[in-house]
Design a protein around this motif. Structure first.
Motif, short mmCIF file in Angstrom:
data_model
loop_
_atom_site.label_atom_id
_atom_site.label_comp_id
_atom_site.label_asym_id
_atom_site.label_seq_id
_atom_site.Cartn_x
_atom_site.Cartn_y
_atom_site.Cartn_z
N VAL A 285 0.98 -1.11 0.04
CA VAL A 285 0.18 0.11 0.10
C VAL A 285 1.06 1.08 0.04
O VAL A 285 0.65 2.21 -0.67
N SER A 286 2.06 1.15 0.73
CA SER A 286 2.77 2.42 0.98
C SER A 286 3.36 2.78 -0.53
O SER A 286 3.65 3.72 -0.98
N SER A 287 3.78 1.55 -1.25
CA SER A 287 4.35 1.80 -2.82
C SER A 287 3.19 2.55 -3.52
O SER A 287 3.58 3.22 -4.42
N ILE A 288 2.03 2.02 -3.70
CA ILE A 288 0.81 2.68 -4.24
C ILE A 288 0.80 3.89 -3.91
O ILE A 288 0.72 5.12 -4.77
N CYS A 289 0.81 4.21 -2.54
CA CYS A 289 0.58 5.77 -2.16
C CYS A 289 1.70 6.71 -2.55
O CYS A 289 1.58 7.84 -2.82
N ASP A 290 3.06 6.25 -2.50
CA ASP A 290 4.00 6.93 -2.67
C ASP A 290 4.40 7.01 -4.05
O ASP A 290 4.67 8.26 -4.72
N GLN A 291 4.29 5.95 -4.86
CA GLN A 291 4.51 6.21 -6.31
C GLN A 291 3.52 6.55 -7.59
O GLN A 291 4.03 7.13 -8.44
N LEU A 292 2.25 6.50 -6.95
CA LEU A 292 1.07 6.74 -7.83
C LEU A 292 0.41 7.91 -7.55
O LEU A 292 -0.55 8.05 -8.29
N GLN A 293 0.71 8.61 -6.47
CA GLN A 293 -0.26 9.66 -6.15
C GLN A 293 -0.04 10.77 -7.13
O GLN A 293 1.11 11.11 -7.63
N ASN A 294 -1.32 11.26 -7.43
CA ASN A 294 -1.21 12.29 -8.72
C ASN A 294 -0.94 11.92 -9.87
O ASN A 294 -0.38 12.37 -11.01
N LYS A 295 -0.80 10.53 -10.33
CA LYS A 295 -0.62 9.92 -11.55
C LYS A 295 -1.71 8.96 -12.04
O LYS A 295 -2.77 8.76 -11.25
N ASP A 296 -1.99 9.38 -13.39
CA ASP A 296 -2.86 8.69 -13.98
C ASP A 296 -2.66 7.15 -14.47
O ASP A 296 -2.10 7.02 -15.57
N VAL A 297 -3.25 6.44 -13.74
CA VAL A 297 -3.05 4.88 -14.08
C VAL A 297 -4.43 4.12 -14.12
O VAL A 297 -5.26 4.43 -13.55
N GLN A 298 -4.51 3.23 -14.89
CA GLN A 298 -5.58 2.27 -15.05
C GLN A 298 -5.49 0.95 -14.40
O GLN A 298 -5.54 0.70 -12.97
N LYS A 299 -4.80 0.08 -15.19
CA LYS A 299 -4.51 -1.17 -14.25
C LYS A 299 -3.16 -1.30 -13.76
O LYS A 299 -2.11 -1.04 -14.11
N ILE A 300 -3.28 -1.82 -12.61
CA ILE A 300 -1.88 -2.11 -11.90
C ILE A 300 -1.85 -3.47 -11.16
O ILE A 300 -2.90 -4.21 -11.03
N MET A 301 -0.56 -4.14 -11.18
CA MET A 301 -0.62 -5.59 -10.37
C MET A 301 0.20 -5.37 -9.33
O MET A 301 1.26 -4.95 -9.21
N LEU A 302 -0.40 -5.77 -7.93
CA LEU A 302 0.22 -5.80 -6.75
C LEU A 302 0.95 -7.07 -6.73
O LEU A 302 0.20 -8.20 -6.90
N VAL A 303 2.03 -6.97 -6.20
CA VAL A 303 2.74 -8.33 -5.93
C VAL A 303 3.24 -8.61 -4.44
O VAL A 303 4.18 -7.65 -4.21
N THR A 304 2.77 -9.30 -3.72
CA THR A 304 3.09 -9.43 -2.49
C THR A 304 3.57 -11.04 -1.97
O THR A 304 3.23 -12.02 -2.76
N PHE A 305 4.64 -11.07 -0.94
CA PHE A 305 4.91 -12.31 -0.36
C PHE A 305 5.55 -12.10 0.96
O PHE A 305 5.81 -11.23 1.36
N GLY A 306 5.13 -13.16 1.88
CA GLY A 306 5.30 -13.20 3.30
C GLY A 306 5.48 -14.24 3.92
O GLY A 306 5.61 -15.31 3.68
N VAL A 307 5.08 -14.17 5.26
CA VAL A 307 4.84 -15.23 6.15
C VAL A 307 3.99 -16.32 5.97
O VAL A 307 3.04 -16.10 5.11
N GLY A 308 4.41 -17.48 6.12
CA GLY A 308 3.54 -18.39 5.84
C GLY A 308 4.05 -19.82 5.25
O GLY A 308 3.88 -21.01 5.80
N LEU A 309 4.97 -19.87 4.44
CA LEU A 309 5.21 -18.95 3.58
C LEU A 309 4.02 -18.86 2.61
O LEU A 309 3.32 -19.68 2.18
N SER A 310 3.92 -17.32 2.20
CA SER A 310 2.67 -17.12 1.36
C SER A 310 2.77 -15.95 0.29
O SER A 310 3.83 -15.28 0.60
N TRP A 311 1.92 -16.03 -0.67
CA TRP A 311 2.25 -14.88 -1.46
C TRP A 311 0.81 -14.68 -2.10
O TRP A 311 -0.42 -15.46 -2.01
N GLY A 312 0.85 -13.36 -2.90
CA GLY A 312 -0.49 -13.08 -3.31
C GLY A 312 -0.20 -11.74 -4.38
O GLY A 312 0.54 -10.86 -4.19
N SER A 313 -1.08 -12.05 -5.43
CA SER A 313 -0.96 -10.92 -6.62
C SER A 313 -2.27 -10.53 -7.11
O SER A 313 -2.98 -11.45 -7.14
#
Length: 380
Positions: free
Chosen positions: A310-338
């Protein structure tokens, strides 16, 4: 691997909050033998910069609550229409009740609001929480859902632990997900490698090994001089790096195939900001152009755990015109989600900061408060 798609759920607003208390990595040269070259080497390899840490007396619940208040206010949203809260965190206020229940009460939301927490996933928790919110909205269970993702990673390691402490910020975030009459396509993919559950683990604090006097004074120093306690999070770095380099690029590829999209169709790839090196290496393996992702948010705000992507979205995309974005995450579990989501016209409140109150309850004050509560002398 689980895949899902939705047509009528959409993020309409998002923001991230960090405490104003900033620690600059240059001010911690004492933990690098007061050697400027050693510090600079670590900065260059990992992308170290600044991190933001809560003081005693505040928690990530406070950050998530404030994020929710500000998002509702800045979007001029009717809080009486919010019928769901999902809190994604590894740092819950209590073993029970759920943070979501506490925040619902503090925000004064309707009692027909469904509230629950998602825990134990940390850095991949946001996509899992988002998947849950999208599912509920798509199936008519909710119309408006607040997804609050936050962690207080500063308490998960000793400041003398240069294996992990310098990587983390405390952060909270709020995302409003709403039903959309207009068809708005999104795609999700999640996965788990549970056989490696102990590669990121906090041995104590749960019912497996509760904190008692017999472990309170145990302090472990490893061969590199890092200081550990049994309630600290331990991460097997090389194993996690190998895991990440396999699952993250594969998840990107699999989700593009499932959604029948290409890298060219995606405007931006917000990634979990584990560290600068990992983000850069994933992008190279997945052949993502340099202008479509960044590890710069890690340098500015460090690894924010559940709120990291979320911090990446808020930091990098504020005031930018974007349509489709792909979130990529990985972490404890081991788990991942995109996930691929349509972010067009969503409100982006960016990175905001919480001013630290002048008086905060001390640990001793909290203890006395609960002693009195047990005795029936006052209410909590």
């Amino acid at each position: 691997m689980a895949f899902a798609s939705f047509k009528h759920a959409k993020i309409t607003g998002i923001l991230t909050i960090l405490p104003e208390n900033c620690i600059h990595i240059d001010d911690e040269i004492c933990f690098y033998d007061n050697n400027p070259k050693k510090l600079e080497r670590n900065k260059n390899i990992l992308g170290l910069g600044d991190r933001y840490v809560l003081p005693e007396g505040l928690t990530c619940l406070d950050l998530c609550e404030e994020a929710a208040k500000r998002l509702i206010d800045q979007m001029h949203s009717n809080k009486d229409e919010i019928d769901g809260i999902i809190v994604a965190s590894n740092c819950h206020e209590f073993a029970s009740p759920a943070d979501a229940c506490i925040i619902q009460g503090r925000l004064g939301l309707p009692e027909n609001c469904t509230c629950f927490d998602i825990g134990g996933l940390s850095c991949s928790a946001y996509v899992h929480a988002l998947l849950t919110a999208y599912s509920f909205i798509e199936n008519g269970i909710m119309k408006k859902c607040l997804v609050l993702a936050g962690d207080m990673n500063s308490i998960h390691s000793d400041i003398r632990n240069r294996n992990s402490n310098m990587l983390y910020s405390d952060a909270g975030s709020a995302t409003l997900v709403e039903y959309s009459e207009q068809e708005t396509q999104s795609w999700f993919q999640t996965g788990t490698r549970g056989k490696d559950w102990d590669k990121i683990i906090t041995p104590a604090t749960g019912v497996h090994l509760p904190i008692r006097n017999d472990i309170a004074n145990i302090e472990i120093t490893d061969s590199n001089g890092n200081v550990w306690h049994l309630w600290d999070e331990i991460l097997k770095g090389f194993d996690i790096f190998q895991f990440t380099m396999y699952v993250a690029p594969k998840s990107i590829s699999d989700l593009l195939t499932y959604s029948n999209l290409s890298i060219d169709d995606i405007d931006y790839f917000p990634m979990h900001q584990a560290n600068g090196q990992i983000v850069k290496t994933i992008a190279q393996h997945a052949k993502i152009p340099a202008n479509k992702t960044s590890g710069e948010t890690f340098r500015k705000y460090a690894n924010c755990g559940a709120a990291s992507v979320v911090s990446s979205i808020c930091d990098q995309l504020q005031n930018k015109d974007v349509q489709k974005i792909m979130l990529v995450t990985f972490g404890v579990g081991l788990s991942w989600g995109s996930c691929v989501i349509n972010f067009a016209n969503a409100y982006n409140g960016g990175i905001q900061f919480l001013k630290i109150p002048t008086h905060l309850p001390t640990r001793q004050e909290k203890i006395h408060k609960w002693i009195s509560y047990f005795k029936g002398e006052n209410n909590a």
